[in-house]
Motif scaffolding. Structure first.
Motif, PDB file in Angstrom:
ATOM      1  N   ARG A  90      14.625  -0.849   2.877  1.00  0.00           N
ATOM      2  CA  ARG A  90      14.810   0.592   2.752  1.00  0.00           C
ATOM      3  C   ARG A  90      13.537   1.300   2.351  1.00  0.00           C
ATOM      4  O   ARG A  90      12.615   0.694   1.823  1.00  0.00           O
ATOM      5  N   TRP A  91      13.526   2.572   2.648  1.00  0.00           N
ATOM      6  CA  TRP A  91      12.438   3.465   2.270  1.00  0.00           C
ATOM      7  C   TRP A  91      13.027   4.594   1.440  1.00  0.00           C
ATOM      8  O   TRP A  91      14.149   5.032   1.680  1.00  0.00           O
ATOM      9  N   PHE A  92      12.249   5.074   0.475  1.00  0.00           N
ATOM     10  CA  PHE A  92      12.647   6.273  -0.274  1.00  0.00           C
ATOM     11  C   PHE A  92      12.182   7.460   0.552  1.00  0.00           C
ATOM     12  O   PHE A  92      11.020   7.532   0.946  1.00  0.00           O
ATOM     13  N   ARG A 146      10.788  12.451   5.728  1.00  0.00           N
ATOM     14  CA  ARG A 146       9.467  12.139   5.177  1.00  0.00           C
ATOM     15  C   ARG A 146       9.570  10.872   4.337  1.00  0.00           C
ATOM     16  O   ARG A 146      10.422  10.760   3.459  1.00  0.00           O
ATOM     17  N   ILE A 147       8.681   9.934   4.613  1.00  0.00           N
ATOM     18  CA  ILE A 147       8.675   8.660   3.897  1.00  0.00           C
ATOM     19  C   ILE A 147       7.805   8.800   2.654  1.00  0.00           C
ATOM     20  O   ILE A 147       6.604   9.047   2.746  1.00  0.00           O
ATOM     21  N   LEU A 148       8.436   8.616   1.497  1.00  0.00           N
ATOM     22  CA  LEU A 148       7.737   8.797   0.225  1.00  0.00           C
ATOM     23  C   LEU A 148       7.413   7.481  -0.467  1.00  0.00           C
ATOM     24  O   LEU A 148       6.586   7.452  -1.372  1.00  0.00           O
ATOM     25  N   PRO A 192       0.806  -1.216   0.000  1.00  0.00           N
ATOM     26  CA  PRO A 192       0.000   0.000   0.000  1.00  0.00           C
ATOM     27  C   PRO A 192       0.844   1.274   0.000  1.00  0.00           C
ATOM     28  O   PRO A 192       0.314   2.361  -0.183  1.00  0.00           O
ATOM     29  N   PHE A 193       2.159   1.142   0.171  1.00  0.00           N
ATOM     30  CA  PHE A 193       3.051   2.304   0.199  1.00  0.00           C
ATOM     31  C   PHE A 193       4.077   2.233  -0.926  1.00  0.00           C
ATOM     32  O   PHE A 193       5.160   2.806  -0.832  1.00  0.00           O
ATOM     33  N   GLY A 194       3.738   1.530  -2.007  1.00  0.00           N
ATOM     34  CA  GLY A 194       4.663   1.297  -3.108  1.00  0.00           C
ATOM     35  C   GLY A 194       4.731   2.396  -4.143  1.00  0.00           C
ATOM     36  O   GLY A 194       5.650   2.421  -4.950  1.00  0.00           O
ATOM     37  N   LYS A 195       3.778   3.299  -4.137  1.00  0.00           N
ATOM     38  CA  LYS A 195       3.811   4.414  -5.094  1.00  0.00           C
ATOM     39  C   LYS A 195       4.544   5.591  -4.466  1.00  0.00           C
ATOM     40  O   LYS A 195       4.284   5.956  -3.320  1.00  0.00           O
ATOM     41  N   THR A 196       5.437   6.189  -5.213  1.00  0.00           N
ATOM     42  CA  THR A 196       6.186   7.334  -4.703  1.00  0.00           C
ATOM     43  C   THR A 196       5.268   8.542  -4.573  1.00  0.00           C
ATOM     44  O   THR A 196       4.543   8.886  -5.500  1.00  0.00           O
ATOM     45  N   GLN A 218      16.931   5.243   2.587  1.00  0.00           N
ATOM     46  CA  GLN A 218      17.489   5.067   3.928  1.00  0.00           C
ATOM     47  C   GLN A 218      16.987   3.734   4.468  1.00  0.00           C
ATOM     48  O   GLN A 218      15.902   3.272   4.097  1.00  0.00           O
ATOM     49  N   TYR A 219      17.764   3.134   5.365  1.00  0.00           N
ATOM     50  CA  TYR A 219      17.350   1.877   5.961  1.00  0.00           C
ATOM     51  C   TYR A 219      16.154   2.113   6.885  1.00  0.00           C
ATOM     52  O   TYR A 219      16.182   2.974   7.764  1.00  0.00           O
TER      53      TYR A 219
END
Length: 106
Positions: free
Chosen positions: A50-52, A31-33, A4-8, A69-70
Motif C-alpha cells: 500500500r501507499w499513503f 497523490r502518493i505521499l 527512498p519514498f518512506g518519508k511522508t 490505497q493498494y
C-alpha cells in the motif's frame, strides 16, 4: 536498501500523481505521499502493498481525502501524470512516452 519514498510528504509535494476517471464520481487525482515497502521488488510480491495517498474527486467536494490505497490497484487503474525522477526510475514500466515527455519539462 533504504526506502527512498518512506518519508511522508505534503500533499503539495507528492512523490507521484496518478489520474483517472470513475463512471460514478468523475475525474480522480491521487497523490502518493509515502510508500511503505522498501523496494519495487518487495512491493510486486505483495498484492496488499500500500501507499499513503491523498485523493480528490467530485465526490470529495474539492477536498483531499487521506488514507492508504493498494499500490497495485492505483498502478493498474490510473495513469501516472507526473512524478519525481527517482519515482520514474523505479516505476518506469508504468510510464508511456507521453508522460515521460511531460515530466521532463516540469
Amino acid at each position: 536498501m533504504a526506502n527512498p519514498f518512506g518519508k511522508t510528504r505534503d500533499v503539495e509535494n507528492p512523490y507521484a500523481v496518478y489520474v483517472g476517471y470513475h463512471n460514478e464520481i468523475g475525474p480522480i487525482e491521487i497523490r502518493i505521499l509515502k510508500r511503505y515497502k522498501g523496494s519495487v521488488k518487495t512491493e510486486a510480491k505483495d498484492q496488499y502493498a500500500r501507499w499513503f495517498t491523498a485523493a480528490k474527486s467530485d465526490a470529495t467536494f474539492g477536498s483531499w481525502e487521506y488514507g492508504d490505497q493498494y499500490a497495485g490497484m492505483i498502478r493498474s487503474c490510473y495513469k501516472l501524470s507526473r512524478a519525481e525522477p527517482e519515482w520514474l526510475e523505479q516505476y518506469r514500466y508504468d510510464i508511456s512516452e507521453g508522460v515521460e515527455a511531460i515530466v521532463a519539462t516540469v
